[in-house]
Design a protein around this motif. Structure first.
Motif, PDB file in Angstrom:
ATOM      1  N   ASP A  65       0.827  -1.217   0.000  1.00 17.96           N
ATOM      2  CA  ASP A  65       0.000   0.000   0.000  1.00 17.96           C
ATOM      3  C   ASP A  65       0.857   1.262   0.000  1.00 17.96           C
ATOM      4  O   ASP A  65       0.576   2.231  -0.733  1.00 17.96           O
ATOM      5  N   VAL A  66       1.942   1.237   0.790  1.00 13.23           N
ATOM      6  CA  VAL A  66       2.827   2.409   0.873  1.00 13.23           C
ATOM      7  C   VAL A  66       3.565   2.605  -0.459  1.00 13.23           C
ATOM      8  O   VAL A  66       3.648   3.729  -0.987  1.00 13.23           O
ATOM      9  N   LEU A  67       4.074   1.501  -1.016  1.00  7.64           N
ATOM     10  CA  LEU A  67       4.784   1.569  -2.300  1.00  7.64           C
ATOM     11  C   LEU A  67       3.864   2.068  -3.416  1.00  7.64           C
ATOM     12  O   LEU A  67       4.252   2.912  -4.226  1.00  7.64           O
ATOM     13  N   ASP A  68       2.634   1.556  -3.439  1.00  8.48           N
ATOM     14  CA  ASP A  68       1.685   1.946  -4.491  1.00  8.48           C
ATOM     15  C   ASP A  68       1.341   3.434  -4.377  1.00  8.48           C
ATOM     16  O   ASP A  68       1.254   4.138  -5.399  1.00  8.48           O
ATOM     17  N   ALA A  69       1.167   3.927  -3.148  1.00  4.07           N
ATOM     18  CA  ALA A  69       0.857   5.349  -2.950  1.00  4.07           C
ATOM     19  C   ALA A  69       2.010   6.218  -3.448  1.00  4.07           C
ATOM     20  O   ALA A  69       1.799   7.239  -4.126  1.00  4.07           O
ATOM     21  N   ALA A  70       3.246   5.823  -3.125  1.00  9.44           N
ATOM     22  CA  ALA A  70       4.424   6.582  -3.568  1.00  9.44           C
ATOM     23  C   ALA A  70       4.511   6.575  -5.089  1.00  9.44           C
ATOM     24  O   ALA A  70       4.754   7.614  -5.719  1.00  9.44           O
ATOM     25  N   LEU A  71       4.295   5.408  -5.687  1.00  7.50           N
ATOM     26  CA  LEU A  71       4.380   5.278  -7.146  1.00  7.50           C
ATOM     27  C   LEU A  71       3.307   6.115  -7.836  1.00  7.50           C
ATOM     28  O   LEU A  71       3.606   6.860  -8.779  1.00  7.50           O
ATOM     29  N   GLN A  72       2.063   6.020  -7.361  1.00  3.13           N
ATOM     30  CA  GLN A  72       0.983   6.793  -7.982  1.00  3.13           C
ATOM     31  C   GLN A  72       1.259   8.292  -7.882  1.00  3.13           C
ATOM     32  O   GLN A  72       0.988   9.045  -8.821  1.00  3.13           O
ATOM     33  N   HIS A  73       1.834   8.700  -6.757  1.00  7.67           N
ATOM     34  CA  HIS A  73       2.150  10.117  -6.582  1.00  7.67           C
ATOM     35  C   HIS A  73       3.166  10.588  -7.631  1.00  7.67           C
ATOM     36  O   HIS A  73       2.954  11.607  -8.292  1.00  7.67           O
ATOM     37  N   VAL A  74       4.261   9.850  -7.793  1.00  9.95           N
ATOM     38  CA  VAL A  74       5.273  10.325  -8.756  1.00  9.95           C
ATOM     39  C   VAL A  74       4.788  10.174 -10.200  1.00  9.95           C
ATOM     40  O   VAL A  74       5.102  11.019 -11.040  1.00  9.95           O
ATOM     41  N   GLN A  75       4.014   9.146 -10.484  1.00  7.23           N
ATOM     42  CA  GLN A  75       3.511   8.967 -11.860  1.00  7.23           C
ATOM     43  C   GLN A  75       2.640  10.155 -12.280  1.00  7.23           C
ATOM     44  O   GLN A  75       2.620  10.524 -13.450  1.00  7.23           O
ATOM     45  N   ALA A  76       1.938  10.752 -11.310  1.00  4.92           N
ATOM     46  CA  ALA A  76       1.049  11.883 -11.616  1.00  4.92           C
ATOM     47  C   ALA A  76       1.810  13.202 -11.738  1.00  4.92           C
ATOM     48  O   ALA A  76       1.227  14.228 -12.120  1.00  4.92           O
ATOM     49  N   GLU A 120       5.172  -9.101  -3.064  1.00  3.20           N
ATOM     50  CA  GLU A 120       5.144  -9.534  -4.465  1.00  3.20           C
ATOM     51  C   GLU A 120       3.991  -8.928  -5.255  1.00  3.20           C
ATOM     52  O   GLU A 120       4.073  -8.788  -6.474  1.00  3.20           O
ATOM     53  N   ARG A 121       2.903  -8.528  -4.576  1.00  2.00           N
ATOM     54  CA  ARG A 121       1.780  -7.910  -5.290  1.00  2.00           C
ATOM     55  C   ARG A 121       2.183  -6.586  -5.941  1.00  2.00           C
ATOM     56  O   ARG A 121       1.648  -6.203  -6.984  1.00  2.00           O
ATOM     57  N   PHE A 122       3.164  -5.901  -5.331  1.00  2.00           N
ATOM     58  CA  PHE A 122       3.655  -4.664  -5.944  1.00  2.00           C
ATOM     59  C   PHE A 122       4.371  -4.992  -7.264  1.00  2.00           C
ATOM     60  O   PHE A 122       4.155  -4.335  -8.288  1.00  2.00           O
ATOM     61  N   VAL A 123       5.207  -6.030  -7.244  1.00  2.00           N
ATOM     62  CA  VAL A 123       5.934  -6.441  -8.453  1.00  2.00           C
ATOM     63  C   VAL A 123       4.940  -6.866  -9.537  1.00  2.00           C
ATOM     64  O   VAL A 123       5.033  -6.457 -10.701  1.00  2.00           O
ATOM     65  N   GLU A 124       3.955  -7.650  -9.127  1.00  2.00           N
ATOM     66  CA  GLU A 124       2.988  -8.224 -10.065  1.00  2.00           C
ATOM     67  C   GLU A 124       2.119  -7.157 -10.733  1.00  2.00           C
ATOM     68  O   GLU A 124       1.864  -7.211 -11.932  1.00  2.00           O
ATOM     69  N   HIS A 125       1.669  -6.178  -9.958  1.00  2.00           N
ATOM     70  CA  HIS A 125       0.665  -5.236 -10.463  1.00  2.00           C
ATOM     71  C   HIS A 125       1.220  -3.868 -10.846  1.00  2.00           C
ATOM     72  O   HIS A 125       0.565  -3.140 -11.586  1.00  2.00           O
ATOM     73  N   CYS A 126       2.382  -3.498 -10.335  1.00  2.00           N
ATOM     74  CA  CYS A 126       2.864  -2.117 -10.526  1.00  2.00           C
ATOM     75  C   CYS A 126       4.193  -2.020 -11.276  1.00  2.00           C
ATOM     76  O   CYS A 126       4.526  -0.940 -11.772  1.00  2.00           O
ATOM     77  N   VAL A 127       4.952  -3.126 -11.339  1.00  2.00           N
ATOM     78  CA  VAL A 127       6.308  -3.072 -11.903  1.00  2.00           C
ATOM     79  C   VAL A 127       6.298  -3.586 -13.339  1.00  2.00           C
ATOM     80  O   VAL A 127       5.696  -4.618 -13.626  1.00  2.00           O
ATOM     81  N   ASP A 128       6.972  -2.842 -14.247  1.00  2.00           N
ATOM     82  CA  ASP A 128       7.095  -3.284 -15.640  1.00  2.00           C
ATOM     83  C   ASP A 128       8.278  -4.224 -15.824  1.00  2.00           C
ATOM     84  O   ASP A 128       8.194  -5.198 -16.551  1.00  2.00           O
ATOM     85  N   ARG A 129       9.423  -3.900 -15.205  1.00  2.00           N
ATOM     86  CA  ARG A 129      10.639  -4.696 -15.399  1.00  2.00           C
ATOM     87  C   ARG A 129      11.350  -4.881 -14.071  1.00  2.00           C
ATOM     88  O   ARG A 129      11.597  -3.912 -13.349  1.00  2.00           O
ATOM     89  N   GLU A 130      11.710  -6.130 -13.744  1.00  2.00           N
ATOM     90  CA  GLU A 130      12.505  -6.432 -12.552  1.00  2.00           C
ATOM     91  C   GLU A 130      13.926  -6.699 -13.044  1.00  2.00           C
ATOM     92  O   GLU A 130      14.144  -7.577 -13.883  1.00  2.00           O
ATOM     93  N   ILE A 131      14.885  -5.890 -12.556  1.00  2.00           N
ATOM     94  CA  ILE A 131      16.240  -5.877 -13.125  1.00  2.00           C
ATOM     95  C   ILE A 131      17.293  -6.095 -12.041  1.00  2.00           C
ATOM     96  O   ILE A 131      17.241  -5.474 -10.974  1.00  2.00           O
ATOM     97  N   SER A 132      18.273  -6.975 -12.348  1.00  2.00           N
ATOM     98  CA  SER A 132      19.400  -7.273 -11.451  1.00  2.00           C
ATOM     99  C   SER A 132      20.690  -6.747 -12.059  1.00  2.00           C
ATOM    100  O   SER A 132      20.886  -6.831 -13.270  1.00  2.00           O
ATOM    101  N   ILE A 133      21.594  -6.207 -11.217  1.00  2.00           N
ATOM    102  CA  ILE A 133      22.908  -5.805 -11.752  1.00  2.00           C
ATOM    103  C   ILE A 133      23.935  -6.916 -11.609  1.00  2.00           C
ATOM    104  O   ILE A 133      25.081  -6.763 -12.023  1.00  2.00           O
TER     105      ILE A 133
END
Ligand code: 4HQ
Length: 225
Positions: A65-76, A120-133
């Motif tokens: 919930d916290v991650l989604d709120a932060a993401l929605q804020h910056v996306q807007a 994992e719900r954040f990755v599933e519903h909000c993330v386009d690409r999961e990237i490792s260095i």
């Protein structure tokens, strides 16, 4: 290009992105970097951003919930939404091809996890690409995010200045670079290869090409396959 970073440690981003080429790219308006503190989007009285994992286990998990709120804020905050990238050792390995793909985007949003990672719900519903260095475990996604921003920023047109081009570097041509030397021509008896001092341009180019091939064969035969 606009890049948003979501992090619990905004202070981690002062330093590497404030010097040299990235500093100039930011000053020239080529890279518009925005750092957002995820904790600002916590809603309970303790401002908690993480909680115990369902099913038990070590450590804490960052709340969806916290991650989604932060993401929605910056996306807007900008007219177009950014491509959302989550830094994680579970992700696809970062390569030159991926860096170029990301650099072609007008906007990126990079999410940095701490602790045992994110729900994992954040990755599933909000993330386009999961990237490792790379295949090692760090204490957070902040250093990987800086690696990604640095690599991508070099590909923004104009970021390297007029003379340089990212095409001249390793991996673009699928070979490693030849060794480089500068003055003095001799130091403690250590000499520069004579061909480089010869002034014979055709021979110099031949030597450089041979060095690139030999090094690649020896150090990174996988690049020749
Ligand atoms: N971490 N490439 C664990 C990484 C990592 C990597 C980031 C540590 C995410 C939760 N990220 N956190 N390697 O080791 O991207």
């Amino acid at each position: 290009m606009r890049v948003d970073i979501l992090t619990l440690f905004p202070g981690a981003f002062t330093g590497p992105l404030d010097v040299s080429i990235i500093k100039r790219a930011r000053e020239d308006g080529l890279l518009d970097l925005h750092i957002t503190d995820i904790r600002e989007f916590a809603t309970d009285k303790h401002r908690s951003v993480d909680d115990y994992p369902f099913g038990g286990g070590q450590g804490m998990v960052m709340r969806v919930d916290v991650l989604d709120a932060a993401l929605q804020h910056v996306q807007a905050e900008a007219p177009e939404p950014g491509l959302v990238i989550y830094m994680s050792p579970q992700g696809e390995r970062l390569t030159d091809a991926l860096v170029r793909e990301f650099a072609a985007n007008p906007r990126l949003v990079i999410v940095c996890g701490r602790y045992e990672g994110v729900d994992e719900r954040f990755v599933e519903h909000c993330v386009d690409r999961e990237i490792s260095i790379g295949d090692y475990i760090l204490t957070g996604g902040e250093l990987p995010a800086m690696v990604l921003v640095d690599a991508v920023a070099r590909h923004i047109p104009g970021a390297l200045g007029d003379a340089a081009s990212p095409e001249e570097e390793s991996f673009a041509g699928r070979l490693l670079e030849h060794p480089q030397y500068t003055r003095p021509a001799e130091y403690r008896g250590w000499e520069v290869p004579a061909v480089l001092l010869s002034g014979h341009h055709a021979n110099i180019e031949k030597w450089k090409a041979a060095q690139r091939l030999a090094r690649t064969r020896l150090r990174r035969p996988d690049l020749l396959e």
